[in-house]
Design an enzyme around this catalytic site. Sequence first.
Site, mmCIF file in Angstrom:
data_model
loop_
_atom_site.group_PDB
_atom_site.id
_atom_site.type_symbol
_atom_site.label_atom_id
_atom_site.label_comp_id
_atom_site.label_asym_id
_atom_site.label_seq_id
_atom_site.Cartn_x
_atom_site.Cartn_y
_atom_site.Cartn_z
ATOM 1 N N SER A 1 0.670 -1.267 0.002
ATOM 2 C CA SER A 1 0.075 -0.155 0.004
ATOM 3 C C SER A 1 0.781 1.193 -0.128
ATOM 4 O O SER A 1 1.743 1.350 -0.982
ATOM 5 C CB SER A 1 -1.054 0.069 1.325
ATOM 6 O OG SER A 1 -1.937 0.875 0.936
ATOM 7 N N ASP B 1 -10.268 -4.839 -4.678
ATOM 8 C CA ASP B 1 -9.632 -3.838 -3.612
ATOM 9 C C ASP B 1 -10.358 -2.563 -3.684
ATOM 10 O O ASP B 1 -10.468 -1.741 -4.764
ATOM 11 C CB ASP B 1 -8.377 -3.624 -3.992
ATOM 12 C CG ASP B 1 -7.352 -2.774 -3.107
ATOM 13 O OD1 ASP B 1 -8.001 -2.045 -2.352
ATOM 14 O OD2 ASP B 1 -6.309 -2.947 -3.160
ATOM 15 N N HIS C 1 -8.320 -5.770 -0.507
ATOM 16 C CA HIS C 1 -6.982 -4.854 -0.307
ATOM 17 C C HIS C 1 -6.011 -5.557 0.419
ATOM 18 O O HIS C 1 -4.925 -5.627 0.460
ATOM 19 C CB HIS C 1 -7.451 -3.404 0.185
ATOM 20 C CG HIS C 1 -6.046 -2.532 0.382
ATOM 21 N ND1 HIS C 1 -5.289 -2.256 -0.581
ATOM 22 C CD2 HIS C 1 -5.584 -1.988 1.551
ATOM 23 C CE1 HIS C 1 -4.452 -1.516 -0.133
ATOM 24 N NE2 HIS C 1 -4.531 -1.366 0.954
#
Length: 289
Positions: free
Chosen positions: A115, A239, A268
């Site tokens: 991320s 996601d 995610h």
Amino acid sequence: MSEKHRRTHAEIARPGFIATTDGVELFYRDWQPLGGPGNGRTILFVPSYSLPSDMWAYQMLPLARQGFRCVAYDRRGHGRSSDPGGGYDYDTLADDLAAVIDALDLSDITLVGYSMGGAEAVRYLTRHGSTRVARLALIASTLPMLAKTHDNPDGIDRAYVDAFQQDLLTDYPQWLASNARPFAGPDASESMIDWVGEMALRTSHQALFACNETVSHGDFRNELRDIDVPTLIVQGDRDVSNPLELTSQRTARLIPHARLVVYEGAPHGVFLSDAARLTADIGAFASAS
């Protein structure tokens, strides 16, 4: 790629901590190989926004058992690292990553960023060079750019950022509870979700706010073209935090020789929902010649 910036003069401050040049102590864990075919190669994990290095446990332990040296650290303001009250811009965060690499004298690294951590890894490479990094893995990353602008019309509207920041100011635990299941996927246990939530709740609120601003303003569209190491990109097609079409699909087109692997039906939080598959993909990538 030549090094464009000075190396970071970092040192081991005390057992388990690395001191940066601006006085921050970064907690790190260094799991030595436990056997297997990894041949001692190093995998360095950069965690997600809001989470400490603990998030990588279900990748680090099996990979260490396969013979890899697995290193991870807590971003400033996260986990057991210092809460310095500033330094949450990408340049400083990339310098923190450089401090870890320098203090531990790591080389031939497979650098894995999750991320926001993926953006930090990219900024490290464009700021400090790839001398010590052999491979880059970007997992569910925020790259190349999330914000909606005139030249990125499909990006995320500022109103979404403002709404999240209002939740930070009023009831972050409730926001976490409401978003936990979409993050982790339908098969994650309630206990696993609770574990992730507890880690997120220990993160400095100032760090959460400042890092959210950093992510929302990040634009790596030009930088990604300069990445000169083999790159693996992994993301789930469900996601909702970083939509696949906005992030990894575009990133794969910008990084030379990148390979995109899409996990069908994954959210995610692929480090939870698809832990074994992600571990296997990282291990195979780190083993490549």
